[in-house]
Write a protein that holds these residues in place. Sequence first.
Motif, mmCIF file in Angstrom:
data_model
loop_
_atom_site.group_PDB
_atom_site.id
_atom_site.type_symbol
_atom_site.label_atom_id
_atom_site.label_comp_id
_atom_site.label_asym_id
_atom_site.label_seq_id
_atom_site.Cartn_x
_atom_site.Cartn_y
_atom_site.Cartn_z
ATOM 1 N N ARG B 9 0.814 -1.402 -0.053
ATOM 2 C CA ARG B 9 -0.004 0.091 -0.021
ATOM 3 C C ARG B 9 0.800 1.298 0.203
ATOM 4 N NH1 ARG B 9 -5.442 0.592 1.817
ATOM 5 N NH2 ARG B 9 -5.654 2.981 2.295
ATOM 6 N N GLU B 10 1.841 1.283 0.936
ATOM 7 C CA GLU B 10 2.931 2.271 0.966
ATOM 8 C C GLU B 10 3.610 2.683 -0.288
ATOM 9 O OE1 GLU B 10 2.773 4.795 3.393
ATOM 10 O OE2 GLU B 10 1.128 3.676 3.671
ATOM 11 N N ARG B 11 3.922 1.317 -1.292
ATOM 12 C CA ARG B 11 4.641 1.733 -2.115
ATOM 13 C C ARG B 11 3.818 2.259 -3.353
ATOM 14 N NH1 ARG B 11 6.846 -4.166 -3.618
ATOM 15 N NH2 ARG B 11 7.106 -3.454 -5.609
ATOM 16 N N LEU B 12 2.677 1.814 -3.495
ATOM 17 C CA LEU B 12 1.727 2.468 -4.582
ATOM 18 C C LEU B 12 1.471 3.936 -4.052
ATOM 19 C CD1 LEU B 12 -0.980 -0.474 -4.603
ATOM 20 C CD2 LEU B 12 0.210 0.187 -6.419
ATOM 21 N N ARG B 13 1.233 4.380 -2.947
ATOM 22 C CA ARG B 13 1.040 5.524 -2.505
ATOM 23 C C ARG B 13 2.293 6.419 -2.799
ATOM 24 N NH1 ARG B 13 -0.673 5.260 2.653
ATOM 25 N NH2 ARG B 13 -2.896 4.887 1.910
ATOM 26 N N ALA B 14 3.604 5.710 -2.496
ATOM 27 C CA ALA B 14 4.751 6.685 -2.830
ATOM 28 C C ALA B 14 4.790 6.824 -4.277
ATOM 29 C CB ALA B 14 5.810 5.933 -2.208
ATOM 30 N N ALA B 15 4.613 5.962 -5.036
ATOM 31 C CA ALA B 15 4.610 5.902 -6.446
ATOM 32 C C ALA B 15 3.798 6.989 -7.221
ATOM 33 C CB ALA B 15 4.501 4.478 -7.319
ATOM 34 N N PRO B 96 5.860 8.877 11.054
ATOM 35 C CA PRO B 96 6.927 8.189 9.929
ATOM 36 C C PRO B 96 6.354 8.356 8.632
ATOM 37 C CG PRO B 96 5.646 6.341 11.465
ATOM 38 C CD PRO B 96 5.073 7.557 11.688
ATOM 39 N N ARG B 97 5.155 9.148 8.380
ATOM 40 C CA ARG B 97 4.781 9.437 7.052
ATOM 41 C C ARG B 97 4.756 10.680 7.030
ATOM 42 N NH1 ARG B 97 -0.471 7.412 6.456
ATOM 43 N NH2 ARG B 97 -0.453 8.315 4.416
ATOM 44 N N ARG B 98 5.447 11.718 7.390
ATOM 45 C CA ARG B 98 5.134 13.261 7.598
ATOM 46 C C ARG B 98 5.153 13.779 6.291
ATOM 47 N NH1 ARG B 98 7.932 18.198 8.776
ATOM 48 N NH2 ARG B 98 6.544 19.786 9.245
ATOM 49 N N ALA B 99 6.370 13.490 5.360
ATOM 50 C CA ALA B 99 6.569 14.038 4.084
ATOM 51 C C ALA B 99 5.680 13.565 3.359
ATOM 52 C CB ALA B 99 7.836 13.564 3.633
ATOM 53 N N GLN B 100 5.292 12.546 3.274
ATOM 54 C CA GLN B 100 4.056 12.025 2.255
ATOM 55 C C GLN B 100 2.801 12.572 2.758
ATOM 56 O OE1 GLN B 100 2.797 7.831 2.635
ATOM 57 N NE2 GLN B 100 4.194 7.418 0.971
ATOM 58 N N MET B 101 2.471 12.943 3.870
ATOM 59 C CA MET B 101 1.174 13.505 4.265
ATOM 60 C C MET B 101 1.241 15.013 3.746
ATOM 61 S SD MET B 101 0.590 11.805 8.041
ATOM 62 C CE MET B 101 -1.099 12.813 8.309
ATOM 63 N N GLN B 102 2.323 15.653 3.965
ATOM 64 C CA GLN B 102 2.496 16.770 3.351
ATOM 65 C C GLN B 102 2.444 16.955 2.020
ATOM 66 O OE1 GLN B 102 6.455 17.884 4.736
ATOM 67 N NE2 GLN B 102 5.496 19.435 6.099
ATOM 68 N N ALA B 103 2.806 16.051 0.907
ATOM 69 C CA ALA B 103 2.507 15.872 -0.460
ATOM 70 C C ALA B 103 1.057 15.851 -0.535
ATOM 71 C CB ALA B 103 3.255 15.054 -0.786
ATOM 72 N N ALA B 104 0.444 14.859 0.083
ATOM 73 C CA ALA B 104 -1.056 14.630 -0.152
ATOM 74 C C ALA B 104 -1.809 15.814 0.325
ATOM 75 C CB ALA B 104 -1.494 13.418 0.786
ATOM 76 N N ARG B 105 -1.205 16.694 1.371
ATOM 77 C CA ARG B 105 -2.382 17.753 1.756
ATOM 78 C C ARG B 105 -2.177 18.768 0.549
ATOM 79 N NH1 ARG B 105 -6.179 17.913 5.023
ATOM 80 N NH2 ARG B 105 -5.783 15.558 5.247
ATOM 81 N N ARG B 106 -1.068 19.043 0.240
ATOM 82 C CA ARG B 106 -0.916 19.818 -0.763
ATOM 83 C C ARG B 106 -2.005 19.795 -2.059
ATOM 84 N NH1 ARG B 106 4.578 20.449 0.402
ATOM 85 N NH2 ARG B 106 4.986 18.633 -0.843
ATOM 86 N N PHE B 107 -2.009 18.424 -2.439
ATOM 87 C CA PHE B 107 -3.045 18.136 -3.301
ATOM 88 C C PHE B 107 -4.400 18.288 -2.964
ATOM 89 C CE2 PHE B 107 0.709 15.704 -5.232
ATOM 90 C CZ PHE B 107 0.572 16.119 -6.689
ATOM 91 N N ILE B 108 -4.751 17.854 -1.767
ATOM 92 C CA ILE B 108 -5.968 17.977 -1.299
ATOM 93 C C ILE B 108 -6.508 19.275 -1.339
ATOM 94 C CG2 ILE B 108 -7.418 17.407 0.649
ATOM 95 C CD1 ILE B 108 -5.944 15.240 1.330
ATOM 96 N N ALA B 109 -5.707 20.362 -1.022
ATOM 97 C CA ALA B 109 -5.932 21.570 -0.668
ATOM 98 C C ALA B 109 -6.104 22.359 -2.235
ATOM 99 C CB ALA B 109 -5.016 22.334 -0.083
ATOM 100 N N SER B 110 -5.687 21.717 -3.117
ATOM 101 C CA SER B 110 -5.535 22.212 -4.557
ATOM 102 C C SER B 110 -6.974 21.769 -5.397
ATOM 103 C CB SER B 110 -4.413 21.854 -5.475
ATOM 104 O OG SER B 110 -4.414 20.362 -5.809
ATOM 105 N N GLU B 111 -7.631 20.886 -4.726
ATOM 106 C CA GLU B 111 -8.758 20.341 -5.787
ATOM 107 C C GLU B 111 -10.107 20.348 -4.986
ATOM 108 O OE1 GLU B 111 -10.147 16.798 -8.603
ATOM 109 O OE2 GLU B 111 -7.853 17.069 -8.373
ATOM 110 N N PRO B 112 -10.978 20.925 -5.074
ATOM 111 C CA PRO B 112 -12.478 20.886 -4.406
ATOM 112 C C PRO B 112 -12.961 19.384 -4.195
ATOM 113 C CG PRO B 112 -12.477 22.616 -6.215
ATOM 114 C CD PRO B 112 -11.442 22.033 -6.453
ATOM 115 N N ALA B 113 -12.851 18.662 -5.123
ATOM 116 C CA ALA B 113 -13.395 17.326 -4.970
ATOM 117 C C ALA B 113 -12.837 16.464 -3.966
ATOM 118 C CB ALA B 113 -13.346 16.551 -6.234
ATOM 119 N N LEU B 114 -11.433 16.836 -3.876
ATOM 120 C CA LEU B 114 -10.482 16.181 -2.826
ATOM 121 C C LEU B 114 -10.750 16.671 -1.462
ATOM 122 C CD1 LEU B 114 -7.008 15.771 -4.664
ATOM 123 C CD2 LEU B 114 -8.771 14.020 -3.938
#
Lengths: 188, 188
Positions: B9-15, B96-114
Amino acid sequence: MARWAPDTRERLRAAALELFAERGFDATTVPDIVERAGLTRRTFFRHFSDKREVFFGDDEIPALAASTVAAAPADAAPFAIAWAGFHRLAADRFEPRRAQMQAARRFIASEPALRERDLQKQADLRDALRDGYLARGVDVFTARVTAGVAVELLQIALERWLADETGAALTEHLAAVRAGMSDALADA
Amino acid sequence: MARWAPDTRERLRAAALELFAERGFDATTVPDIVERAGLTRRTFFRHFSDKREVFFGDDEIPALAASTVAAAPADAAPFAIAWAGFHRLAADRFEPRRAQMQAARRFIASEPALRERDLQKQADLRDALRDGYLARGVDVFTARVTAGVAVELLQIALERWLADETGAALTEHLAAVRAGMSDALADA
């Protein structure tokens, strides 16, 4: 065709909620709603962008929150500003519309897309409140925390009040939820 | 083709997050993601119902909340159960996932549906917590209020922690937000 009437928005909403209850949400069209209300399609779309918006009477509430925060005395504490605003909203907007809000709640609860929009409306209010605080010079932390706690408090109080068969006023629920939140945070 | 790997799951998410950053969300397909991760399309759909779900690592969190509440000692106060659970989540899942969560946050903030889906996930956690309390015999009022205050607290602490450049731990933000919420409710 009383398009000038001050209660046009409320008439449209009342007609729509009646029809939704009679025929269901999907089977009710905007032409049905305007016919029932004795108004025109164009009038409908001046007030609502689509028929879902009928459930959310409070598009004006974030704007109202922003202006209330801006107009508060310079020395007012951030939470106190929201608290006073909720009491004005309770008296002016919520108490007179309880039955209608109960009907809207039932529809919102029944459809995932409406529940999502409802959550977005709450987030919009929270952001408007936070931005109002920031514009007054409140620090970022206090602005976010106060807006978050205030909007969650209002939401819970509204849910409780709409489900309450004893006729207790919304202001009583606001006070009870405020005390309950404080107790929870104190582990009491 | 390490479909058995515990970190699939984490590999898919990272990719996926890498590709979204390189090409944008819309231009990235599920076949692109599985190719980058060295996995199959079928594996992807065992973990995520669509590519948006990649942003929400925490589908398991509501279930985790429910089981944590169920397993807590009989005399534990409702808020204390959530508080202990957040500290375990902070250590095991979030830090353990802070950097990944930061990246996800940026995408979420950028799209209304997310953003809407993110709000729904928060509401799901709140409801899971409330239902867990109810199953323990907590009264309806306390269950709803405690779940509401706890999830808003966690949400604000996560936002603050992900935006914090000083490296402060999530647990510090949890403590600060808890104190800030108490102060707000006391009008302090």
